[in-house]
Design a protein around this motif. Structure first.
Motif, mmCIF file in Angstrom:
data_model
loop_
_atom_site.group_PDB
_atom_site.id
_atom_site.type_symbol
_atom_site.label_atom_id
_atom_site.label_comp_id
_atom_site.label_asym_id
_atom_site.label_seq_id
_atom_site.Cartn_x
_atom_site.Cartn_y
_atom_site.Cartn_z
ATOM 1 N N LEU A 108 24.018 25.141 27.341
ATOM 2 C CA LEU A 108 23.615 25.983 28.474
ATOM 3 C C LEU A 108 22.634 27.062 28.030
ATOM 4 C CD1 LEU A 108 26.939 26.421 30.483
ATOM 5 C CD2 LEU A 108 25.085 24.792 30.838
ATOM 6 N N ALA A 109 22.782 27.554 26.809
ATOM 7 C CA ALA A 109 21.841 28.550 26.306
ATOM 8 C C ALA A 109 20.442 27.957 26.163
ATOM 9 C CB ALA A 109 22.333 29.100 24.973
ATOM 10 N N VAL A 110 20.360 26.742 25.595
ATOM 11 C CA VAL A 110 19.062 26.073 25.455
ATOM 12 C C VAL A 110 18.475 25.776 26.838
ATOM 13 C CG1 VAL A 110 17.911 23.987 24.652
ATOM 14 C CG2 VAL A 110 19.602 25.119 23.198
ATOM 15 N N LYS A 111 19.316 25.345 27.754
ATOM 16 C CA LYS A 111 18.828 25.048 29.098
ATOM 17 C C LYS A 111 18.264 26.292 29.764
ATOM 18 C CE LYS A 111 20.217 23.049 33.540
ATOM 19 N NZ LYS A 111 21.335 22.499 34.339
ATOM 20 N N ARG A 112 18.910 27.436 29.547
ATOM 21 C CA ARG A 112 18.437 28.674 30.181
ATOM 22 C C ARG A 112 17.054 29.073 29.678
ATOM 23 N NH1 ARG A 112 21.635 34.440 30.911
ATOM 24 N NH2 ARG A 112 19.782 35.683 31.463
ATOM 25 N N VAL A 113 16.843 29.044 28.371
ATOM 26 C CA VAL A 113 15.571 29.532 27.832
ATOM 27 C C VAL A 113 14.450 28.514 27.970
ATOM 28 C CG1 VAL A 113 16.761 31.031 26.208
ATOM 29 C CG2 VAL A 113 16.083 28.748 25.477
ATOM 30 N N THR A 114 14.777 27.258 28.286
ATOM 31 C CA THR A 114 13.735 26.242 28.469
ATOM 32 C C THR A 114 13.512 25.910 29.940
ATOM 33 O OG1 THR A 114 15.370 24.472 28.150
ATOM 34 C CG2 THR A 114 14.128 25.201 26.214
ATOM 35 N N SER A 115 14.185 26.632 30.832
ATOM 36 C CA SER A 115 14.032 26.362 32.266
ATOM 37 C C SER A 115 13.522 27.558 33.043
ATOM 38 C CB SER A 115 15.387 25.923 32.858
ATOM 39 O OG SER A 115 15.891 24.790 32.189
ATOM 40 N N ASN A 116 13.337 28.710 32.390
ATOM 41 C CA ASN A 116 12.888 29.897 33.107
ATOM 42 C C ASN A 116 11.368 30.047 33.017
ATOM 43 O OD1 ASN A 116 12.436 30.812 30.506
ATOM 44 N ND2 ASN A 116 14.227 32.154 30.468
ATOM 45 N N THR A 117 10.854 31.124 33.594
ATOM 46 C CA THR A 117 9.398 31.312 33.651
ATOM 47 C C THR A 117 8.787 31.647 32.297
ATOM 48 O OG1 THR A 117 9.786 33.630 34.277
ATOM 49 C CG2 THR A 117 9.479 32.037 36.065
ATOM 50 N N GLY A 118 9.611 32.094 31.339
ATOM 51 C CA GLY A 118 9.075 32.448 30.028
ATOM 52 C C GLY A 118 9.089 31.319 29.027
ATOM 53 N N LYS A 119 9.373 30.103 29.486
ATOM 54 C CA LYS A 119 9.482 28.978 28.551
ATOM 55 C C LYS A 119 8.150 28.613 27.916
ATOM 56 C CE LYS A 119 8.960 25.553 32.263
ATOM 57 N NZ LYS A 119 9.611 24.418 32.965
ATOM 58 N N ARG A 120 7.041 29.041 28.505
ATOM 59 C CA ARG A 120 5.716 28.731 27.952
ATOM 60 C C ARG A 120 5.146 29.881 27.133
ATOM 61 N NH1 ARG A 120 5.620 26.595 33.180
ATOM 62 N NH2 ARG A 120 5.428 24.318 33.251
ATOM 63 N N THR A 121 5.960 30.914 26.891
ATOM 64 C CA THR A 121 5.521 32.061 26.104
ATOM 65 C C THR A 121 6.196 32.014 24.741
ATOM 66 O OG1 THR A 121 5.312 33.383 28.133
ATOM 67 C CG2 THR A 121 5.318 34.561 26.034
ATOM 68 N N ALA A 122 5.397 31.884 23.695
ATOM 69 C CA ALA A 122 5.938 31.734 22.343
ATOM 70 C C ALA A 122 6.131 33.089 21.686
ATOM 71 C CB ALA A 122 5.006 30.867 21.506
ATOM 72 N N GLY A 123 6.979 33.127 20.660
ATOM 73 C CA GLY A 123 7.169 34.319 19.855
ATOM 74 C C GLY A 123 6.197 34.346 18.698
ATOM 75 N N VAL A 124 6.576 35.047 17.639
ATOM 76 C CA VAL A 124 5.658 35.199 16.507
ATOM 77 C C VAL A 124 5.430 33.883 15.770
ATOM 78 C CG1 VAL A 124 6.187 37.636 16.156
ATOM 79 C CG2 VAL A 124 7.598 35.894 15.034
ATOM 80 N N ASP A 125 6.362 32.924 15.899
ATOM 81 C CA ASP A 125 6.187 31.658 15.198
ATOM 82 C C ASP A 125 5.332 30.663 15.966
ATOM 83 O OD1 ASP A 125 7.927 31.171 17.260
ATOM 84 O OD2 ASP A 125 9.503 30.257 16.026
ATOM 85 N N GLY A 126 5.007 30.989 17.228
ATOM 86 C CA GLY A 126 4.155 30.120 18.029
ATOM 87 C C GLY A 126 4.816 28.847 18.519
ATOM 88 N N GLU A 127 6.130 28.714 18.362
ATOM 89 C CA GLU A 127 6.827 27.487 18.733
ATOM 90 C C GLU A 127 7.340 27.545 20.162
ATOM 91 O OE1 GLU A 127 9.915 26.492 16.052
ATOM 92 O OE2 GLU A 127 8.603 26.318 14.296
#
Length: 311
Positions: free
Chosen positions: A93-112
């Motif tokens: 559910l944690a993975v689903k939350r962060v890959t289903s919201n509006t910020g899923k296309r915004t990467a962190g410092v690692d660019g992933e």
């Protein structure tokens, strides 16, 4: 030895049959050419049934956390939180939350980005407490909503750190909802701005209601929260919380340390801020108690995140 159906091991059988048939992480395909892996959204082959089971597993543990919190059994709360944050259902559910919201296309410092079934599955497998070390946050600036000429900092964690925060938030939210102020409405489940407006209307619509409204906005609320206070009072694993708070941030290729505050942009930051501010209403109730007979102080309280209204 027979195991209780609602305790340990209850949600681990959820994976195995589906994992064998879906070839998780290997890009298995269904008959119609669509990926049938659990972590590709949407998916067939019983995905809805598996997600329903995952939600039920997490809700069952959350309900037990609420009950233990109400009874003041904090050692049991800690044990249940540990069970939830290490369960497959919680991680899914944690993975689903962060890959289903509006910020899923915004990467962190690692660019992933976790934008494929294989990456989501690999991300889920990386959600382990042993050896976990969060990466610095990527600092950007966005215009303020009410004053576009001013900018406010936004710190973006990596996908893995976001998922870890979402995982621990599943175990922290039941406590925050149980112990939170009755008239706190910001960043809480099943509550929104309309509820805060309704509360203001209910306390001001009577002829004998208070005539004055005191409005306050806590300056730099997220940026000035004490790390020591958070580590002492927030009911979660201290080692994980300490690493989040001291991860630092990157701005223009330079690393800056964080000695106070919780970053705006983190999944768990709003709940942490609410836990810090909870108790204001209790202090007002003790200072201005309501009496059944005679004249009592016309003091009411309504909070939406760090915006406070007192009447």
């Amino acid at each position: 030895m027979q195991h209780h159906p609602t305790r340990k091991r209850a949600d681990f059988r959820l994976v195995s049959p589906h994992e064998r048939t879906c070839q998780i992480g290997q890009g298995g395909k269904a008959d119609d050419g669509r990926s049938n892996c659990w972590c590709s959204f949407p998916c067939r082959s019983g995905l809805a049934r598996h997600w329903q089971q995952a939600h039920e597993n997490v809700r069952r543990l959350q309900a037990r956390i609420v009950k233990a919190t109400q009874q003041g059994k904090w050692s049991k709360v800690k044990a249940l939180q540990r069970l939830l944050t290490r369960s497959f259902s919680g991680k899914a559910l944690a993975v689903k939350r962060v890959t289903s919201n509006t910020g899923k296309r915004t990467a962190g410092v690692d660019g992933e980005l976790w934008d494929s079934p294989a990456k989501k599955w690999a991300g889920l497998q990386s959600l382990r407490q042993r050896g976990y070390q969060p990466q610095p946050l990527r600092r950007i600036y966005i215009p303020k909503r009410h004053d576009p000429t001013k900018l406010r900092p936004l710190s973006i964690p990596t996908m893995r750190d976001r998922a870890m925060q979402a995982l621990y938030l599943l175990a922290l939210e039941p406590i925050a909802e149980t112990t939170g102020d009755p008239n706190s409405y910001g960043f809480r489940k099943e509550r929104n701005c309309a509820d805060a407006i309704q509360q203001c209307y209910d306390t001001l619509r009577h002829r004998q209601s208070a005539e004055w409204v005191f409005e306050a906005d806590i300056k730099r609320c997220f940026d000035k929260i004490s790390h020591q206070w958070l580590e002492t009072h927030i009911p979660m694993e201290k080692s994980i919380l300490r690493q989040w708070l001291r991860a630092g941030f990157m701005e223009k290729h330079l690393l800056y340390p964080t000695t106070e505050g919780t970053p705006q942009g983190g999944v768990a930051s709003p709940t942490l801020a609410n836990l810090v501010l909870d108790g204001l209403e209790t202090q007002l109730r003790e200072r201005f108690p309501k009496v059944k007979t005679g004249n009592s102080a016309k003091v009411n309280f309504c909070r939406y995140a760090d915006d406070v209204r007192r009447r």
